[in-house]
Design a protein around this motif. Sequence first.
Motif, PDB file in Angstrom:
ATOM      1  N   VAL A 259       6.774  12.982   6.286  1.00 45.65           N
ATOM      2  CA  VAL A 259       6.182  12.279   5.141  1.00 45.65           C
ATOM      3  C   VAL A 259       6.138  13.176   3.903  1.00 45.65           C
ATOM      4  N   THR A 260       6.835  14.290   3.950  1.00 47.08           N
ATOM      5  CA  THR A 260       6.803  15.231   2.827  1.00 47.08           C
ATOM      6  C   THR A 260       7.256  14.580   1.537  1.00 47.08           C
ATOM      7  N   ARG A 261       8.395  13.887   1.589  1.00 40.59           N
ATOM      8  CA  ARG A 261       8.932  13.271   0.375  1.00 40.59           C
ATOM      9  C   ARG A 261       8.016  12.155  -0.111  1.00 40.59           C
ATOM     10  N   ALA A 262       7.503  11.347   0.813  1.00 43.73           N
ATOM     11  CA  ALA A 262       6.611  10.260   0.417  1.00 43.73           C
ATOM     12  C   ALA A 262       5.338  10.805  -0.213  1.00 43.73           C
TER      13      ALA A 262
ATOM     14  N   ALA B 122       4.454   3.175  -4.892  1.00 46.95           N
ATOM     15  CA  ALA B 122       3.298   3.985  -4.503  1.00 46.95           C
ATOM     16  C   ALA B 122       2.669   3.438  -3.231  1.00 46.95           C
ATOM     17  N   GLY B 123       2.568   2.111  -3.130  1.00 49.24           N
ATOM     18  CA  GLY B 123       2.002   1.503  -1.932  1.00 49.24           C
ATOM     19  C   GLY B 123       2.828   1.794  -0.698  1.00 49.24           C
ATOM     20  N   ARG B 124       4.151   1.726  -0.841  1.00 47.95           N
ATOM     21  CA  ARG B 124       5.038   2.017   0.280  1.00 47.95           C
ATOM     22  C   ARG B 124       4.898   3.469   0.727  1.00 47.95           C
ATOM     23  N   ARG B 125       4.836   4.378  -0.225  1.00 49.99           N
ATOM     24  CA  ARG B 125       4.714   5.801   0.117  1.00 49.99           C
ATOM     25  C   ARG B 125       3.357   6.118   0.727  1.00 49.99           C
ATOM     26  N   PHE B 126       2.316   5.510   0.190  1.00 53.36           N
ATOM     27  CA  PHE B 126       0.989   5.740   0.763  1.00 53.36           C
ATOM     28  C   PHE B 126       0.931   5.199   2.188  1.00 53.36           C
ATOM     29  N   ALA B 127       1.536   4.034   2.403  1.00 49.53           N
ATOM     30  CA  ALA B 127       1.498   3.418   3.730  1.00 49.53           C
ATOM     31  C   ALA B 127       2.190   4.288   4.766  1.00 49.53           C
TER      32      ALA B 127
END
Length: 222
Positions: A156-159, A172-177
């Motif tokens: 999840v480093t990139r997210a 942002a929602g996709r990365r947070f999820a």
Amino acid sequence: MPFTTARRPDRLTVVLILLTGVTGVVEAVSYLGLDRLFTAVMTGNILFVGFGLVDDAIPIAGSAVALVAFSVGALASHRVNGALARRHPDRWLTYAVCGEGVLIMVAALIALGLPSNATQHTPHRYAVIVVLALAMGSRNTTVLLVAARDLPTTVVTRALAGLFMLPSPATAGRRFATVAAMFAGALIGALLLAVHPAAALAVASAVEILAGALCPRTEPQG
């Protein structure tokens, strides 16, 4: 050969987030139950082997075995996915993800034979490591083939970094999820270890197969 989804990318996002949660569960078993190694995050194993060559207190045998099995799984997945895409161009992703879920279930069944101290160097322990790393190597190749960008499912480093780049609300929602899914998977996996490693892996397998069933239809690109 890269692949892309034919339609419904939002559905693919849900699948990839579920797979990220599975990684959290698998790594909880790998690190906490199989003695400080990873079966999906090969960066950690590379570091552990490097550290262990200097510090004898750091075990490296399990990490080395996982690295080899992961590589074999990635290579085999590349060939198998290519064949699936030719024979079932719209459903190859479902078959690939469900196949990885079956491998995790095999690891769960093998884990039933683990001794109470799963860090002992036993054939059962190494068998679980090998099967899990094969599944995760396959997973990484599969996700690369769908060009998942910031949802690689095993890190999840990139997210996490992308959250601070002021993306659109949807991004942002996709990365947070995906970050939350990894955390939740790790937490659930650690809790299920109190029951048995096989219980955690059985849950991981069920979620992986569910994700496979939810995969959108896909087709080769170019």
